[in-house]
Design an enzyme around this catalytic site. Structure first.
Site, PDB file in Angstrom:
ATOM      1  N   GLU A  18      31.162   0.168  -1.198  1.00 21.24           N
ATOM      2  CA  GLU A  18      30.460   0.784  -2.183  1.00 21.24           C
ATOM      3  C   GLU A  18      31.494   1.402  -3.122  1.00 21.24           C
ATOM      4  OE1 GLU A  18      29.441   0.726   0.407  1.00 21.24           O
ATOM      5  OE2 GLU A  18      26.851   0.480   0.136  1.00 21.24           O
ATOM      6  N   HIS A  20      34.442   3.185   1.700  1.00 18.04           N
ATOM      7  CA  HIS A  20      33.599   2.693   2.648  1.00 18.04           C
ATOM      8  C   HIS A  20      33.513   1.309   0.919  1.00 18.04           C
ATOM      9  CE1 HIS A  20      30.057   5.785   4.217  1.00 18.04           C
ATOM     10  NE2 HIS A  20      31.000   5.789   4.869  1.00 18.04           N
ATOM     11  N   CYS A  37      28.006   7.201  -1.440  1.00 14.98           N
ATOM     12  CA  CYS A  37      27.639   5.718  -1.844  1.00 14.98           C
ATOM     13  C   CYS A  37      26.723   5.870  -2.883  1.00 14.98           C
ATOM     14  CB  CYS A  37      27.600   4.745  -0.754  1.00 14.98           C
ATOM     15  SG  CYS A  37      28.932   4.235  -0.256  1.00 14.98           S
TER      16      CYS A  37
END
Length: 145
Positions: free
Chosen positions: A48, A46, A79
């Site tokens: 992040e 992801h 995250c």
């Protein structure tokens, strides 16, 4: 936040869900990324997490105490945990994610008694633009099917 939105747009152009993240420490960008889950065949890639990984590598340390994270969409549970474990000081995000978010939606990770570190959270930055990037991306996907 504009840099996070640029990363989100670039992710969308690569066919990834258009989410972008930037890590800033002392006014300097030390990590930046968009989603890379499809590109890397990695469900943990992801935006992040990728930006945090880059920042840690750039700084040569596992914690990002004093750093701020800008992300275009409310972080998911994975995250949110990574942000907590990295000891991010402040989290700024654009659009809320009522279905998958875990900061002010869903599990509200930072409000849990088991959360060891909670960043200061500021939501709604460039919210309309962040949401529009996602809406446009998914509308295009629906048109293709």
């Amino acid at each position: 936040m504009e840099m996070a939105l640029e990363e989100a747009r670039a992710a969308g152009e690569r066919g990834e869900v258009p989410i972008g993240a930037i890590v800033v420490l002392d006014g300097t960008v030390v990590g930046r990324s968009g989603n890379r889950t499809r590109e890397l065949n990695d469900v943990t890639a992801h935006a992040e997490v990728a930006a945090i990984r880059m920042a840690c590598e750039t700084l040569g340390q596992e914690r990002l105490t004093g750093a701020d994270l800008y992300v275009s969409l409310e972080p998911c549970t994975m995250c949110a945990a990574a942000i907590s474990f990295a000891r991010i000081r402040r989290l700024y995000y654009g659009a809320e994610d009522p279905k998958g978010g875990a900061v002010e939606s869903g599990v509200r990770f930072y409000a849990q008694p088991t959360c060891h570190h909670a960043p200061e959270v500021y939501s709604g930055l460039n919210e309309t633009e962040a949401a529009d990037i996602l809406r446009t991306f998914f509308a295009g996907k629906r048109e293709m099917s």
